[in-house]
Design an enzyme around this catalytic site. Structure first.
Site, PDB file in Angstrom:
ATOM      1  N   SER A  62       0.841  -1.461  -0.127  1.00 56.34           N
ATOM      2  CA  SER A  62      -0.117   0.345   0.375  1.00 56.34           C
ATOM      3  C   SER A  62       0.677   0.705   0.190  1.00 56.34           C
ATOM      4  O   SER A  62       1.952   2.003  -1.259  1.00 56.34           O
ATOM      5  CB  SER A  62      -0.874   0.361   0.744  1.00 56.34           C
ATOM      6  OG  SER A  62      -2.012   1.109   0.687  1.00 56.34           O
ATOM      7  N   ASP A 108      -8.164  -2.988  -7.097  1.00 51.40           N
ATOM      8  CA  ASP A 108      -7.933  -2.380  -5.680  1.00 51.40           C
ATOM      9  C   ASP A 108      -8.955  -2.112  -4.726  1.00 51.40           C
ATOM     10  O   ASP A 108      -9.546  -1.017  -5.003  1.00 51.40           O
ATOM     11  CB  ASP A 108      -6.688  -1.402  -5.794  1.00 51.40           C
ATOM     12  CG  ASP A 108      -6.028  -1.247  -4.457  1.00 51.40           C
ATOM     13  OD1 ASP A 108      -5.666  -2.384  -3.912  1.00 51.40           O
ATOM     14  OD2 ASP A 108      -6.677  -0.536  -3.770  1.00 51.40           O
ATOM     15  N   HIS A 147      -6.141  -5.765  -1.693  1.00 53.25           N
ATOM     16  CA  HIS A 147      -5.439  -4.954  -1.436  1.00 53.25           C
ATOM     17  C   HIS A 147      -4.466  -6.109  -0.404  1.00 53.25           C
ATOM     18  O   HIS A 147      -5.233  -5.738   0.090  1.00 53.25           O
ATOM     19  CB  HIS A 147      -6.054  -3.846  -0.664  1.00 53.25           C
ATOM     20  CG  HIS A 147      -4.842  -2.545  -0.254  1.00 53.25           C
ATOM     21  ND1 HIS A 147      -4.668  -2.405  -1.542  1.00 53.25           N
ATOM     22  CD2 HIS A 147      -4.691  -1.831   0.917  1.00 53.25           C
ATOM     23  CE1 HIS A 147      -3.660  -0.786  -0.724  1.00 53.25           C
ATOM     24  NE2 HIS A 147      -3.749  -1.131   0.607  1.00 53.25           N
TER      25      HIS A 147
END
Length: 456
Positions: free
Chosen positions: A200, A296, A363
């Site tokens: 991330s 995502d 994610h």
């Protein structure tokens, strides 16, 4: 007994964090009230067995003398699990993710959390997925020196300034530098193999720092970089606006990142554009692997359809559970996928780079054991994420570039479902998990305090 108490403390903390997130709603999609990253990270802990080893936090003493401090001025930290056997001289650095702060209010709030202060960081973390020390869970990197560098600057380990009036320290670049100095002194300077990875906001950081990482190590060291869920796109949201561009512009401005961004990029694009990985990845000289889902979950929740872009809540059900989307909403997601493929087109032309884009609503897939390397993990071309990353890093295959067909063709996905109305979050896949969220109460906080007194 000590490890069990610590595990319980971690889970209770996460339960309270997620409960607070769900209760409070959202004002801007990126600040204090709503934290999709925390909700997602909770899922990883939910799937984790109590027997997972807990790796203690180490603070970098002396970092403050170099101005390398978290947002609140506390020392930065990391978790290290030493390598052994054939991996004793190999190093994997995992840069923690956790969003960004893009204005004075969100940065002030952030410094009262684990993402802005080491005072609030967990005393130990579980190492799963790419950080696991078990060969059956992490076949290629299990015996390497594995480090998780904690994230407490709010700008993907970038920036070097401060806000005197609010005592906010934007020192991500200095934290990066002192951490690397620490790891080099611990033996990384003799590494024969090294991998810089991140998830991330940490995945973006691995892109921003990839070539710097290469320069730190001898030319004889095999160095590569991995970005997991770090391909944040400069996309149009459901209202026709640019929610993520506005967010990134705030990060670049409030933390004064201009001077730290790639000059190759800023020579022809504005600073905000040069915080977007799509404008950076093709110029990276070091071999890199991009791992991303085509849909995502974080970008859907907070970039494509944040509450500010959907004040009427038309997208609320769809963005929480893709099975509740209508055909036009799915088409919007398909267009986002097309943008993702276009963004990596030039990058994928390089023989040294790797690519794995599956058509899942998820994610971060490297740190979750169920998506990294498990019996029912997602697969692309018959290979799980861990197998594809390993093939690429160790040059076991000539062309490690895999792009999934569009949704809904992939039946191996472990999709995330955010059901805030029902106070639950789920993972749907070949197996399905659900955990009801509890309210953060005084009793919960007292329980945490009681447990922690045995750990200090």
């Amino acid at each position: 007994m000590r490890s069990l108490l610590l595990w319980i403390a971690v889970v209770v903390c996460l339960l309270c964090s997620v409960a607070a997130v769900v209760q409070s709603g959202s004002s801007d999609g990126f600040g204090k009230p709503r934290d999709t990253e925390t909700a997602i990270s909770f899922l990883e802990y939910k799937l984790m067995a109590p027997s997972v080893p807990m790796i203690p936090l180490t603070l970098i003493h002396g970092a403050d003398s170099k101005g390398a401090v978290c947002l609140d001025g506390t020392l930065p930290g990391y978790h290290l699990d030493r390598g052994f056997g054939s991996g004793a001289n190999s190093w994997l650095i995992q840069l923690e993710g956790g969003g960004w702060c893009n204005n004075h209010r969100s940065c002030v709030y952030r410094k009262t959390s684990r993402r802005g202060s080491s005072k609030f960081m967990e005393k130990a973390l579980a190492f799963t997925g790419i950080l696991s020390n078990r060969s059956e869970e992490n076949p290629d990197f299990f015996n390497w020196n594995r480090i998780k560098l904690r994230y407490c600057d709010g700008a993907s380990f970038s920036g070097d300034s401060q806000d005197e009036s609010s005592q906010l320290f934007y020192r991500g670049q200095r934290i990066w530098q002192v951490a690397m100095e620490e790891f080099l002194s611990l033996g990384m300077k003799q590494a024969n193999q090294a991998l810089l990875s991140g998830c991330s906001a940490g995945g973006l950081a691995s892109i921003l720092h990839c070539d710097e990482f290469r320069e730190l190590l001898p030319s004889s060291t095999k160095v590569k970089c991995l970005s997991d869920a770090g391909m944040f796109l400069d996309s149009v949201d459901v209202s026709g606006g640019h929610s993520l561009r506005n967010m990134f512009q705030g990060v670049v401005t409030v933390q004064n990142l201009q001077k730290d961004l790639s000059s190759t990029c800023t020579n022809h694009l504005d600073p905000t554009s040069c915080f977007f990985p799509q404008n950076l990845v093709s110029d990276i000289k070091t071999p890199m692997f991009l791992l991303n889902t085509a849909y995502d979950s974080w970008q859907i929740q907070e970039s494509l359809a944040p509450p500010t872009a959907d004040p009427g809540g038309i997208w609320k059900a769809c963005k929480s559970d893709h099975s509740r989307c209508n055909s036009s909403q799915i088409q919007f997601f398909q267009e986002f996928r097309n943008q993702m493929l276009f963004a990596v087109n030039s990058f994928s032309n390089s023989d040294q780079n790797g690519l794995y884009i599956n058509s899942c609503f998820a994610h971060c897939q490297t740190e979750r054991q169920d998506t990294w390397f498990a019996q029912d993990s997602p697969q692309l071309n018959g290979k799980r994420v861990a197998e594809s990353v390993g093939d690429w890093y160790f040059d076991r295959a000539k062309n490690v570039k895999a792009i999934d067909c569009p949704y809904p063709c992939d039946t191996t996905c472990h999709n995330l479902i955010f059901d805030f109305d029902q106070s639950a979050i789920e993972i749907s896949a070949s197996s399905r998990f659900c955990f009801p969220l509890i309210r953060a109460s005084l009793v919960s906080l007292m329980l945490i305090k009681f447990i922690l007194q045995f750990l200090v």
